[in-house]
Motif scaffolding. Structure first.
Motif, PDB file in Angstrom:
ATOM      1  N   ILE A  29       0.840  -1.200   0.000  1.00  0.00           N
ATOM      2  CA  ILE A  29       0.000   0.000   0.000  1.00  0.00           C
ATOM      3  C   ILE A  29       0.875   1.249   0.000  1.00  0.00           C
ATOM      4  CG2 ILE A  29      -1.698   1.339   1.318  1.00  0.00           C
ATOM      5  CD1 ILE A  29      -2.843  -1.166   0.007  1.00  0.00           C
ATOM      6  N   ASP A  30       0.661   2.112  -0.986  1.00  0.00           N
ATOM      7  CA  ASP A  30       1.276   3.442  -1.049  1.00  0.00           C
ATOM      8  C   ASP A  30       0.155   4.473  -0.991  1.00  0.00           C
ATOM      9  OD1 ASP A  30       3.987   2.556  -1.425  1.00  0.00           O
ATOM     10  OD2 ASP A  30       3.486   2.125  -3.509  1.00  0.00           O
ATOM     11  N   LEU A  31       0.278   5.428  -0.058  1.00  0.00           N
ATOM     12  CA  LEU A  31      -0.813   6.386   0.121  1.00  0.00           C
ATOM     13  C   LEU A  31      -0.313   7.617   0.848  1.00  0.00           C
ATOM     14  CD1 LEU A  31      -3.917   6.895  -0.091  1.00  0.00           C
ATOM     15  CD2 LEU A  31      -4.135   5.822   2.162  1.00  0.00           C
ATOM     16  N   GLU A  32      -0.786   8.792   0.429  1.00  0.00           N
ATOM     17  CA  GLU A  32      -0.535  10.036   1.151  1.00  0.00           C
ATOM     18  C   GLU A  32      -1.864  10.702   1.478  1.00  0.00           C
ATOM     19  OE1 GLU A  32       2.150  12.701  -0.748  1.00  0.00           O
ATOM     20  OE2 GLU A  32       3.895  11.366  -0.504  1.00  0.00           O
ATOM     21  N   ILE A  33      -1.990  11.177   2.721  1.00  0.00           N
ATOM     22  CA  ILE A  33      -3.185  11.875   3.199  1.00  0.00           C
ATOM     23  C   ILE A  33      -2.757  13.259   3.641  1.00  0.00           C
ATOM     24  CG2 ILE A  33      -5.040  11.880   4.917  1.00  0.00           C
ATOM     25  CD1 ILE A  33      -4.751   8.802   5.005  1.00  0.00           C
ATOM     26  N   ALA A  34      -3.392  14.277   3.113  1.00  0.00           N
ATOM     27  CA  ALA A  34      -2.981  15.659   3.365  1.00  0.00           C
ATOM     28  C   ALA A  34      -3.424  16.125   4.745  1.00  0.00           C
ATOM     29  CB  ALA A  34      -3.553  16.587   2.304  1.00  0.00           C
ATOM     30  N   GLN A  35      -2.721  17.120   5.252  1.00  0.00           N
ATOM     31  CA  GLN A  35      -3.106  17.745   6.516  1.00  0.00           C
ATOM     32  C   GLN A  35      -4.521  18.325   6.392  1.00  0.00           C
ATOM     33  OE1 GLN A  35      -1.272  17.795   9.262  1.00  0.00           O
ATOM     34  NE2 GLN A  35       0.796  17.322   8.550  1.00  0.00           N
ATOM     35  N   GLY A  36      -5.370  18.030   7.388  1.00  0.00           N
ATOM     36  CA  GLY A  36      -6.705  18.608   7.430  1.00  0.00           C
ATOM     37  C   GLY A  36      -7.722  17.954   6.524  1.00  0.00           C
ATOM     38  N   ILE A 211     -11.123   9.752  -1.229  1.00  0.00           N
ATOM     39  CA  ILE A 211     -11.433   8.366  -0.884  1.00  0.00           C
ATOM     40  C   ILE A 211     -10.393   7.459  -1.534  1.00  0.00           C
ATOM     41  CG2 ILE A 211     -13.136   6.499  -1.095  1.00  0.00           C
ATOM     42  CD1 ILE A 211     -15.267   8.734  -1.503  1.00  0.00           C
ATOM     43  N   ALA A 212      -9.961   6.439  -0.788  1.00  0.00           N
ATOM     44  CA  ALA A 212      -9.171   5.347  -1.357  1.00  0.00           C
ATOM     45  C   ALA A 212     -10.054   4.105  -1.395  1.00  0.00           C
ATOM     46  CB  ALA A 212      -7.915   5.082  -0.536  1.00  0.00           C
ATOM     47  N   VAL A 213     -10.228   3.533  -2.577  1.00  0.00           N
ATOM     48  CA  VAL A 213     -11.052   2.336  -2.735  1.00  0.00           C
ATOM     49  C   VAL A 213     -10.149   1.111  -2.690  1.00  0.00           C
ATOM     50  CG1 VAL A 213     -12.702   1.120  -4.194  1.00  0.00           C
ATOM     51  CG2 VAL A 213     -12.706   3.620  -4.138  1.00  0.00           C
ATOM     52  N   PHE A 214     -10.412   0.230  -1.713  1.00  0.00           N
ATOM     53  CA  PHE A 214      -9.612  -0.979  -1.510  1.00  0.00           C
ATOM     54  C   PHE A 214     -10.304  -2.192  -2.128  1.00  0.00           C
ATOM     55  CE2 PHE A 214      -7.586   1.706   1.467  1.00  0.00           C
ATOM     56  CZ  PHE A 214      -6.423   1.117   1.919  1.00  0.00           C
ATOM     57  N   SER A 215      -9.486  -3.109  -2.627  1.00  0.00           N
ATOM     58  CA  SER A 215      -9.982  -4.393  -3.119  1.00  0.00           C
ATOM     59  C   SER A 215      -8.864  -5.417  -3.024  1.00  0.00           C
ATOM     60  CB  SER A 215     -10.450  -4.275  -4.572  1.00  0.00           C
ATOM     61  OG  SER A 215     -10.810  -5.545  -5.095  1.00  0.00           O
ATOM     62  N   HIS A 216      -9.087  -6.491  -2.264  1.00  0.00           N
ATOM     63  CA  HIS A 216      -8.130  -7.601  -2.164  1.00  0.00           C
ATOM     64  C   HIS A 216      -6.721  -7.121  -1.812  1.00  0.00           C
ATOM     65  CE1 HIS A 216     -11.169 -10.351  -3.613  1.00  0.00           C
ATOM     66  NE2 HIS A 216     -11.367  -9.587  -4.673  1.00  0.00           N
ATOM     67  N   GLY A 217      -6.639  -6.192  -0.867  1.00  0.00           N
ATOM     68  CA  GLY A 217      -5.345  -5.795  -0.338  1.00  0.00           C
ATOM     69  C   GLY A 217      -4.587  -4.779  -1.146  1.00  0.00           C
ATOM     70  N   VAL A 218      -5.214  -4.220  -2.171  1.00  0.00           N
ATOM     71  CA  VAL A 218      -4.582  -3.154  -2.950  1.00  0.00           C
ATOM     72  C   VAL A 218      -5.553  -1.978  -3.045  1.00  0.00           C
ATOM     73  CG1 VAL A 218      -3.212  -4.768  -4.300  1.00  0.00           C
ATOM     74  CG2 VAL A 218      -5.415  -3.994  -5.189  1.00  0.00           C
ATOM     75  N   ILE A 219      -4.999  -0.813  -3.381  1.00  0.00           N
ATOM     76  CA  ILE A 219      -5.837   0.361  -3.604  1.00  0.00           C
ATOM     77  C   ILE A 219      -6.134   0.449  -5.092  1.00  0.00           C
ATOM     78  CG2 ILE A 219      -5.936   2.878  -3.523  1.00  0.00           C
ATOM     79  CD1 ILE A 219      -4.248   2.782  -1.000  1.00  0.00           C
ATOM     80  N   GLU A 220      -7.412   0.367  -5.430  1.00  0.00           N
ATOM     81  CA  GLU A 220      -7.829   0.438  -6.828  1.00  0.00           C
ATOM     82  C   GLU A 220      -7.750   1.866  -7.371  1.00  0.00           C
ATOM     83  OE1 GLU A 220      -9.361  -1.735  -9.122  1.00  0.00           O
ATOM     84  OE2 GLU A 220      -9.090  -3.565  -7.950  1.00  0.00           O
TER      85      GLU A 220
END
Length: 339
Positions: A29-36, A211-220
């Protein structure tokens, strides 16, 4: 030249997690979530969204990968050393304590002086509109009020990040919708980053900045609610976010949303730039203001779904032959999947 981009509130890189042999839950999983941000992890049961939340909170450790909260690598730090509060579905309130004492308890453990913790606990209760019942106990409250107390407890220490694991799941539909509005209001008021887990697509669309949409352990796919609904990157996202029909056209998958489809009588002649499909109404679902029609195509092949204002739908019945009509621009070609 220096990079002036603000540091993300959360940065995940290459997270993997397995439970026993063959039970891989997260697959890099690679993901960045912004402040606020009000950021939602959305997906069906078993897709990996709750595991990701638990890794961010420190309740579990990844098999590989890194977790950064702001500038700090917290991958191996325990929960109490992360500036994070978590709100669970069951609220976990102390039944023998007043609301004020429930909210102040964490500060008491940390050695905050009585006057300060009382002041901060009251301010948190006021924020969730429960300041007038501070002396009540959780058993004297409704489910929605207990949910507000749990939120006030999560807010009182002003964490950099609040994790919310399906906190509205135990509420009835009307109250859940009210609390969606309330959670969003409080998140905007405080500016605290919220990371929210749900499997409810409507809830995610109505509350989230992204939104991050997950499916089977990955982000679609990651995107705004409008991005995901109007420009899904795969058939999975198209089907999971809202209702849709997936048609085949010249070897491509075409997304068609039911609100873009109307019904006409057999023999209808389409206008320029309209597309049609003849079919038979196989299912009718009355939903109050709208009625949903499912059509079977010729030879019982997959057809389309139409959502029609109920006041315009009374002439259509199950078993009738009709023509589904939609504007050409409403048909969205799904990107070819890159595996």
């Amino acid at each position: 030249m220096t990079n002036s981009s603000p540091t993300p509130a959360v940065r995940l890189h290459g997270l993997t997690k397995s439970y026993g042999r063959g039970a891989t839950v997260l697959r890099g999983i690679d993901l960045e979530i912004a402040q606020g941000e009000f950021f939602t992890l959305l997906g069906p049961s078993g897709s990996g969204k709750t595991t990701t939340l638990r890794l961010i909170g420190g309740f579990e450790l990844p098999d590989s990968g890194r977790i950064h909260l702001g500038e700090t690598d917290v991958t191996t730090l325990p929960p109490y050393r992360r500036n994070v509060n978590t709100m669970f579905q069951d609220y976990a309130l102390f039944p023998h304590m007043t609301l004020l004492d429930n909210i102040a308890y964490g500060m008491k453990v940390r050695g905050v002086a009585r006057d300060e913790r009382t002041e901060r606990a009251l301010a948190a209760l006021e924020m969730v509109h429960l300041g007038n019942v501070a002396d009540r106990r959780p058993t004297q409250l409704s489910g929605g009020q207990r949910q507000r107390v749990a939120l006030a407890r999560a807010l009182v220490n002003k964490p950099a990040l609040i994790l919310l694991d399906e906190p509205l799941g135990a509420l009835d539909l009307k109250l859940r919708r009210e609390m969606q509005v309330e959670l969003k209001r409080i998140q905007k008021q405080t500016g605290i980053t919220f990371v929210y887990v749900t499997h409810d697509q409507e809830e995610a669309l109505s509350m989230s900045d992204r939104i991050a949409v997950f499916s089977h352990g990955v982000i679609e796919q990651v995107g705004t609610p409008a991005d995901l609904y109007e420009r899904p990157s795969s058939a999975f996202v198209a089907r999971f976010i809202g209702s849709s029909s997936i048609l085949q056209e010249n070897g491509r998958e075409i997304l068609l949303r039911p609100e873009d489809v109307r019904l006409e009588a057999s023999g209808y002649s389409p206008a320029p730039h309209e597309q049609t499909m003849a079919g038979t109404i196989s299912e009718v679902s009355y939903l109050g203001p709208v009625t949903r029609f499912t059509l079977c195509g010729p030879d019982d092949e997959d057809g389309v779904t139409a959502i029609v204002p109920s006041r315009h739908a009374r002439s259509w019945r199950e078993g009738m032959s009709v023509v589904a009509v939609w504007p050409e621009e409403a048909a969205y070609p799904l990107p070819h999947r890159q595996d």
